[in-house]
Design a protein around this motif. Structure first.
Motif, mmCIF file in Angstrom:
data_model
loop_
_atom_site.group_PDB
_atom_site.id
_atom_site.type_symbol
_atom_site.label_atom_id
_atom_site.label_comp_id
_atom_site.label_asym_id
_atom_site.label_seq_id
_atom_site.Cartn_x
_atom_site.Cartn_y
_atom_site.Cartn_z
ATOM 1 N N CYS A 25 62.496 -109.365 82.945
ATOM 2 C CA CYS A 25 63.056 -108.121 83.502
ATOM 3 C C CYS A 25 63.353 -107.138 82.374
ATOM 4 O O CYS A 25 63.040 -105.942 82.462
ATOM 5 N N GLY A 26 63.981 -107.675 81.310
ATOM 6 C CA GLY A 26 64.335 -106.809 80.196
ATOM 7 C C GLY A 26 63.129 -106.225 79.489
ATOM 8 O O GLY A 26 63.132 -105.050 79.084
ATOM 9 N N LEU B 71 67.829 -110.569 90.913
ATOM 10 C CA LEU B 71 66.983 -110.697 89.741
ATOM 11 C C LEU B 71 65.527 -110.389 90.067
ATOM 12 O O LEU B 71 64.843 -109.652 89.344
ATOM 13 N N VAL B 72 65.041 -110.931 91.175
ATOM 14 C CA VAL B 72 63.655 -110.669 91.578
ATOM 15 C C VAL B 72 63.470 -109.203 91.947
ATOM 16 O O VAL B 72 62.450 -108.584 91.607
ATOM 17 N N ALA B 73 64.469 -108.608 92.610
ATOM 18 C CA ALA B 73 64.369 -107.192 92.970
ATOM 19 C C ALA B 73 64.277 -106.323 91.722
ATOM 20 O O ALA B 73 63.479 -105.368 91.655
ATOM 21 N N GLU B 74 65.094 -106.658 90.707
ATOM 22 C CA GLU B 74 65.042 -105.890 89.460
ATOM 23 C C GLU B 74 63.703 -106.102 88.757
ATOM 24 O O GLU B 74 63.106 -105.155 88.220
ATOM 25 N N LEU B 75 63.232 -107.340 88.742
ATOM 26 C CA LEU B 75 61.939 -107.635 88.131
ATOM 27 C C LEU B 75 60.836 -106.811 88.781
ATOM 28 O O LEU B 75 60.002 -106.204 88.092
ATOM 29 N N GLU B 76 60.806 -106.784 90.096
ATOM 30 C CA GLU B 76 59.759 -106.027 90.793
ATOM 31 C C GLU B 76 59.910 -104.535 90.538
ATOM 32 O O GLU B 76 58.901 -103.830 90.342
ATOM 33 N N GLY C 207 58.950 -103.930 86.865
ATOM 34 C CA GLY C 207 57.554 -104.305 86.666
ATOM 35 C C GLY C 207 56.597 -103.333 87.318
ATOM 36 O O GLY C 207 55.588 -102.928 86.717
ATOM 37 N N GLN C 208 56.910 -102.919 88.527
ATOM 38 C CA GLN C 208 56.037 -101.952 89.200
ATOM 39 C C GLN C 208 56.089 -100.596 88.522
ATOM 40 O O GLN C 208 55.077 -99.881 88.456
ATOM 41 N N ALA C 209 57.255 -100.226 88.003
ATOM 42 C CA ALA C 209 57.357 -98.965 87.256
ATOM 43 C C ALA C 209 56.502 -99.030 85.991
ATOM 44 O O ALA C 209 55.877 -98.028 85.601
ATOM 45 N N LEU C 210 56.468 -100.191 85.345
ATOM 46 C CA LEU C 210 55.631 -100.352 84.161
ATOM 47 C C LEU C 210 54.157 -100.202 84.507
ATOM 48 O O LEU C 210 53.396 -99.531 83.795
ATOM 49 N N VAL C 211 53.734 -100.828 85.612
ATOM 50 C CA VAL C 211 52.339 -100.716 86.032
ATOM 51 C C VAL C 211 51.990 -99.250 86.302
ATOM 52 O O VAL C 211 50.952 -98.748 85.858
ATOM 53 N N ARG C 212 52.862 -98.546 87.025
ATOM 54 C CA ARG C 212 52.604 -97.131 87.305
ATOM 55 C C ARG C 212 52.535 -96.315 86.014
ATOM 56 O O ARG C 212 51.675 -95.451 85.853
ATOM 57 N N GLY C 213 53.460 -96.594 85.109
ATOM 58 C CA GLY C 213 53.468 -95.844 83.859
ATOM 59 C C GLY C 213 52.224 -96.070 83.030
ATOM 60 O O GLY C 213 51.680 -95.127 82.422
ATOM 61 N N LEU C 214 51.760 -97.308 82.971
ATOM 62 C CA LEU C 214 50.528 -97.601 82.238
ATOM 63 C C LEU C 214 49.337 -96.885 82.860
ATOM 64 O O LEU C 214 48.465 -96.360 82.153
ATOM 65 N N ARG C 215 49.293 -96.858 84.160
ATOM 66 C CA ARG C 215 48.147 -96.223 84.824
ATOM 67 C C ARG C 215 48.190 -94.703 84.698
ATOM 68 O O ARG C 215 47.160 -94.064 84.489
ATOM 69 N N ARG C 216 49.371 -94.131 84.829
ATOM 70 C CA ARG C 216 49.474 -92.673 84.752
ATOM 71 C C ARG C 216 49.394 -92.164 83.322
ATOM 72 O O ARG C 216 49.085 -90.991 83.084
ATOM 73 N N GLY C 217 49.741 -93.014 82.373
ATOM 74 C CA GLY C 217 49.815 -92.552 81.002
ATOM 75 C C GLY C 217 51.135 -91.898 80.694
ATOM 76 O O GLY C 217 51.191 -90.906 79.944
ATOM 77 N N ASP C 218 52.240 -92.412 81.258
ATOM 78 C CA ASP C 218 53.561 -91.883 80.949
ATOM 79 C C ASP C 218 53.809 -91.964 79.447
ATOM 80 O O ASP C 218 53.298 -92.853 78.754
ATOM 81 N N ARG C 219 54.638 -91.059 78.947
ATOM 82 C CA ARG C 219 54.853 -90.959 77.504
ATOM 83 C C ARG C 219 55.204 -92.295 76.869
ATOM 84 O O ARG C 219 54.732 -92.633 75.777
ATOM 85 N N ALA C 220 56.038 -93.090 77.552
ATOM 86 C CA ALA C 220 56.478 -94.355 76.970
ATOM 87 C C ALA C 220 55.337 -95.345 76.799
ATOM 88 O O ALA C 220 55.460 -96.309 76.035
#
Length: 640
Positions: free
Chosen positions: A445-446, A492-497, A500-513
């Protein structure tokens, strides 16, 4: 249409004879005639006449029709439907209008019986002599340096003499045959197609392509209320009796509810026979573009797969280029290079698109669908205003692969954790002995949260060689676990999802981070997840899942990082090999390996991610000296 009589042409001499009167030939003839050239156009068909085609014209082609005057004439004769474009692969869709070209931001789908008739009329209006229903039986001159092409012979014995002979007569070009030109750089796809015209479907301003793993559909609104519906599938699609093929066609149309509502199709009428395009009909090639006294335009000189709808646009562009060069007094010496430069990427892509998509293809299209800038650029590759290399950049491709792998791993992790009891959540993880299963999930999660914030530990790649950095890395991961101490499984699972889903979106969109970071950080969250999924499965007594997308991605990432460490120490490359000889990987550079170690892929992955004792690894089958490599195998403090 008035046409010249043979007797009028028996002794006539022209500046150019164009063989083939469809989109390439008539366009060229019109441009040359408007430039003051005497032009004859010969075609074995009589117009209006249909031919097999995908019909699509992208805005660059529409702009050329507009400049030629053909668009206005088409609009007077027919009701046209300027359309947006949707390209959907395995559920991921890129859709919209195009960046304008010549003021046009939409595509057209026009039947060739309509388009070619307009172009023939324009050629004739410009002053070209059009001879329909006539065949070319030979050339005057052989088309080589000391005997340039000087005209053509027709089936009634007439000779048409000319300074230039241009073959615009399609894949089976008679001009190319008489010149003895061979096909070269040939390509083939794997799909066949079935198509038919429908009346009664609802009006739409979308051309839609939808690709599944075993079939594909293109639905396009044509002129005058008709729709072209084309299905594609394995080569056997076109085989069988006419009734069998028609039934197969109708059944396949029902497989694409995201594009074509079956109830609406039931209310519509198929107003044409079902036409088959076998795979063998759609094989690509180049022929020589020009020579002494001759040139080829359109499919006569170059054919790409029709899946990408580039044939008509290419024909119009080539006709324009050849006309401009000839009217300016040129000799077409640059034409072949121009054609190659313009068509190379599109040629290769057309045949990649002519293969039914594999599951791994989804990573690319999921990225395109999520990134509006990349998606628009992709659409604009169809107008040749953007290069495919500028869409599928190494950086984007790395992000999209990482996103797909992480998404796969996240799904697997959530399924595993959701099914655990509280006792199992408290199980100690042998690979991370200070952690329970719950602590491991808290760490993941972290990692996801920190990655979304652009706060992934940036010293991770140096920790293998710097004990102080390694201590700080351990403190970073410990803080992730401690921050989630006491969370129940559901939170814990809710936070993980969520993270995790925000990370997937960010990688696909090309977010600054996910962009303003070193390249290795793009891969790190997914690679870390791959390792810990292995830890979790070991802790729970589950068998390895070495062939999952996340596991393969993690192994590849850790191999790359091992190669960096090997190179940093100045060692010769290391060869990792499966003992059965089914796979091998050389890490650390292109030189000959200095040593090799054999184990199955799962064990190799566990070793280079610090999950196997070095004493045990030293007893594996090695060739060459193991000692220099053992301390480098893991990016973490070595076990012994």
């Amino acid at each position: 249409m008035t046409t010249a009589r043979p007797s009028e042409l028996t002794t006539a001499t022209y500046d150019a004879v164009v063989v083939g009167a469809r989109c390439a030939g008539s366009t060229l003839a019109a441009r040359l005639a408007r430039g003051g050239w005497r032009v004859a156009v010969v075609d074995k068909a009589r117009f209006p006449s249909d031919t097999l085609s995908t019909h699509v014209l992208f805005p660059d082609g529409v702009a050329r029709l507009d400049e030629l005057g053909a668009l206005e004439l088409l609009g007077r004769r027919h009701h046209l439907v300027p359309a947006r474009y949707a390209w959907r692969v395995l559920g991921h869709e890129v859709a919209g209008a195009f960046t304008p070209v010549g003021g046009h931001d939409r595509a057209l789908s026009v039947r060739r019986v309509s388009l070619d008739a307009v172009l023939v009329d324009l050629a004739e209006e410009a002053g070209a002599h059009v001879l329909p229903g006539r065949k070319v039986t030979g050339l005057v001159g052989s088309g080589v340096e000391d005997d340039p092409a000087r005209g053509v012979r027709l089936d009634d014995g007439t000779e048409l003499r000319a300074r230039w002979v241009v073959g615009a007569d399609g894949r089976h070009s008679s001009v190319a045959r008489h010149l003895g030109l061979e096909r070269r750089d040939e390509r083939r796809g794997e799909v066949a197609m079935l198509l038919g015209y429908w009346r009664g479907l609802p009006a739409t301003d979308w051309i839609r392509l939808d690709m599944h793993e075993r079939s594909a559909l293109m639905a396009a609104p044509c002129e005058d209320g008709l729709h072209l519906l084309t299905v594609a599938g394995p080569a056997a699609l076109t085989r069988g009796t006419a009734s069998e093929v028609a039934a197969r066609y109708r059944a396949m149309l029902m497989e694409f509810p995201a594009v074509l509502n079956p109830r609406l199709l039931d209310a519509a009428e198929l107003v044409s026979p079902v036409v088959g395009a076998p795979e063998t009909m759609m094989r690509g090639y180049y022929r020589a573009a020009a020579g002494p006294g001759w040139a080829l335009v359109g499919d006569a000189g170059h054919f790409k797969h029709p899946t990408t709808g580039q044939g008509i646009g290419d024909a119009l562009a080539q006709a324009e280029h050849v006309a401009q060069d000839l009217l300016a007094g040129g000799d077409l010496t640059d034409y072949e290079q121009w054609r190659a430069d313009r068509s190379g990427e599109a040629y290769e892509f057309s045949f990649r698109a002519a293969r039914l998509p594999e599951p791994r293809t989804a990573a690319r299209y999921a990225g395109l669908a999520a990134d509006p800038v990349a998606g628009q650029q992709f659409l604009d590759t169809f107008t040749r205003t953007t290069r495919l290399a500028d869409v599928f950049t190494p950086e984007r491709s790395a992000r999209w692969r990482a996103a797909a792998a992480y998404e796969d791993g996240l799904r697997r992790l959530v399924v595993l954790v959701d099914g655990l009891s509280d006792a199992q959540l408290g199980t100690r993880v042998p690979a991370c002995p200070l952690w329970s299963v719950q602590d491991l999930v808290a760490h993941l999660c972290g990692v996801a949260e920190d990655s979304v914030r652009g706060a992934f530990f940036d010293g991770a790649m140096q920790a293998w060689a710097d004990p102080e950095t390694a201590v700080r890395r351990e403190a970073w991961t410990a803080g992730q676990v401690e921050a989630r101490r006491g969370l129940d499984r559901h939170r814990l699972v809710a936070e993980l999802e969520r993270h995790g889903q925000a990370l997937v979106r960010g990688l696909r969109r090309g977010d600054r981070a996910t962009v303003d970071v070193p390249g290795w950080i793009i891969a790190a969250p997914a690679a870390d997840l791959a390792v810990h999924l292995g830890d979790l499965r070991e802790a729970l007594g589950l068998p390895p899942d070495a062939q999952s997308p996340i596991a393969r991605y993690g192994f590849a990432s850790y191999r790359s990082w091992l190669g960096d460490r090997v190179s940093a120490r100045g060692l010769a490359p290391l060869r990792l090999a499966d003992p059965h000889g089914t796979a091998e990987w050389v890490v650390g550079g292109p030189a000959a390996p200095g040593a090799a170690v054999e184990a199955d892929a799962h064990e190799l992955f566990r070793a280079i991610s610090g999950r196997r004792c070095l004493d045990d690894v030293a007893r594996w089958r090695w060739r060459g000296e193991a000692a220099p490599y053992l301390p480098l195998l893991s990016p973490y403090a070595p076990s012994s």
